[in-house]
Design a protein around this motif. Sequence first.
Motif, short mmCIF file in Angstrom:
data_model
loop_
_atom_site.label_atom_id
_atom_site.label_comp_id
_atom_site.label_asym_id
_atom_site.label_seq_id
_atom_site.Cartn_x
_atom_site.Cartn_y
_atom_site.Cartn_z
N THR A 1 4.00 -28.66 -19.46
CA THR A 1 3.29 -29.75 -18.78
C THR A 1 2.95 -30.81 -19.82
N PRO A 2 3.48 -32.03 -19.69
CA PRO A 2 3.25 -33.04 -20.73
C PRO A 2 1.81 -33.51 -20.78
N ASP A 3 1.31 -33.71 -21.99
CA ASP A 3 0.00 -34.32 -22.15
C ASP A 3 0.07 -35.59 -22.98
N PHE A 4 1.29 -36.01 -23.33
CA PHE A 4 1.47 -37.24 -24.08
C PHE A 4 2.81 -37.85 -23.70
N ILE A 5 2.77 -39.12 -23.30
CA ILE A 5 3.97 -39.80 -22.83
C ILE A 5 4.19 -41.05 -23.67
N MET A 6 5.40 -41.20 -24.17
CA MET A 6 5.72 -42.34 -25.02
C MET A 6 7.07 -42.94 -24.59
N SER A 7 7.35 -44.14 -25.07
CA SER A 7 8.63 -44.79 -24.77
C SER A 7 9.27 -45.27 -26.06
N VAL A 8 10.60 -45.33 -26.05
CA VAL A 8 11.34 -45.88 -27.20
C VAL A 8 12.34 -46.91 -26.69
N CYS B 1 4.13 -46.78 -27.51
CA CYS B 1 5.36 -47.54 -27.36
C CYS B 1 5.93 -47.84 -28.75
N ILE B 2 7.21 -47.50 -28.95
CA ILE B 2 7.91 -47.84 -30.19
C ILE B 2 9.12 -48.69 -29.81
N ASP B 3 9.22 -49.88 -30.41
CA ASP B 3 10.27 -50.81 -29.97
C ASP B 3 10.57 -51.82 -31.08
N HIS B 4 11.72 -52.51 -30.94
CA HIS B 4 12.07 -53.55 -31.90
C HIS B 4 12.29 -54.90 -31.23
N HIS B 5 11.86 -55.03 -29.98
CA HIS B 5 12.00 -56.29 -29.26
C HIS B 5 10.72 -57.12 -29.41
N GLY B 6 10.84 -58.28 -30.02
CA GLY B 6 9.67 -59.14 -30.20
C GLY B 6 9.10 -59.61 -28.89
N ASP C 1 -1.44 -48.56 -27.79
CA ASP C 1 -0.90 -48.03 -29.04
C ASP C 1 0.60 -48.33 -29.09
N SER C 2 0.95 -49.41 -29.76
CA SER C 2 2.34 -49.85 -29.84
C SER C 2 2.72 -50.14 -31.28
N TYR C 3 3.96 -49.79 -31.61
CA TYR C 3 4.52 -50.19 -32.89
C TYR C 3 5.77 -51.00 -32.58
N ILE C 4 5.69 -52.31 -32.79
CA ILE C 4 6.80 -53.22 -32.51
C ILE C 4 7.20 -53.88 -33.83
N ASP C 5 8.46 -53.70 -34.20
CA ASP C 5 8.98 -54.33 -35.42
C ASP C 5 10.22 -55.13 -35.06
N ALA C 6 10.02 -56.43 -34.84
CA ALA C 6 11.13 -57.30 -34.43
C ALA C 6 12.12 -57.55 -35.55
N THR C 7 11.79 -57.18 -36.78
CA THR C 7 12.73 -57.35 -37.89
C THR C 7 13.72 -56.19 -37.97
N ALA C 8 13.44 -55.11 -37.26
CA ALA C 8 14.35 -53.96 -37.25
C ALA C 8 15.55 -54.26 -36.37
N ALA C 9 16.73 -53.96 -36.85
CA ALA C 9 17.94 -54.23 -36.08
C ALA C 9 18.06 -53.30 -34.88
N SER C 10 17.39 -52.17 -34.93
CA SER C 10 17.43 -51.20 -33.84
C SER C 10 16.16 -50.38 -33.86
N THR C 11 15.83 -49.79 -32.73
CA THR C 11 14.68 -48.88 -32.70
C THR C 11 14.96 -47.64 -33.54
N CYS C 12 16.23 -47.26 -33.65
CA CYS C 12 16.58 -46.10 -34.47
C CYS C 12 16.21 -46.29 -35.93
#
Length: 313
Positions: free
Chosen positions: A71-78, A100-105, A113-124
Amino acid sequence: MKLDNVAKILQEKNNIEILTHHYPDGDTLGSAYGLCKALQDIGKNARVILSGKAATKFDYLKNGVKENSFTPDFIMSVDVAAPQLLGDNEESYSNKIQLCIDHHGSNSLGVEDSYIDATAASTCEIIFDLINLMNVKVTKEIANCLYTGVSTDTGCFMYTNTTAKTHMIAAKLIECGADFAVINRAMFETKTKQKLALERMVYDTLDYYYDGKLAIIYTTLAMQDKLNLGDDQMEGLASIPRQIDGVKMGITIREKQDNVFKISVRTNGDTDACEFCKKFGGGGHKAASGCAINGTLESVKQQLIDAAKEILQ
């Protein structure tokens, strides 16, 4: 928030669901499965929740992922830049995402709680740094996942989003055992006979506007049905119009259902695809963005032509 804070959060959680965006590509899938494997390797319950069916060429990304019930108690997106990109999962999950972890500005998911890095070429790229901060070994299987996202989101390192760091991360993933030659062939060179037939049909739809600075192609459900192509085999056409000499903006119109069209915009030089797609409620990156428009094929195409006028004339 800082990436080391993201690492601490995940180290404290135990039952984690990882969401991808709809029409899943190599970056959202590579990020999700790479992180899922890393979390499982340190004893966490983790699973990937897809939105839509992934193309069969990505099946290898699941290698090493354990199927566990919890049963999930933490949900995140990439790699999910907006709520609507959750597709069929939007209603169930859009208000439940805790990280949320993403590279789209242009990210508009609205997660605190988000980590967005638009300088990254990919979320990977971000996931690679995150896994290292968590002191998890990057195994061959994880490396294959992350290399897939890095390679596909940079067009095999040809797009302008590619950086020196991109190449350094790719090199480290190869050192960790990534099957880079196999992955690049599967992603960029191998095509089915039906896909080649589709490309032939697509070239017949090609039209130019504004002295050749705008090129537009399209696919329809009728074309897809004629060739018996599944939805997961319809990707990879968006680069065609941008490759043409003199084109500053290439647009691919893809019919998803009656009167619903997915728009992919690819640009060269200083032409901003993201700003263009924002006119239609979309977004993405400067050189590669997308949106969705409702209407007939003719009306959708004309809207795009009209919107491009102020940019290209």
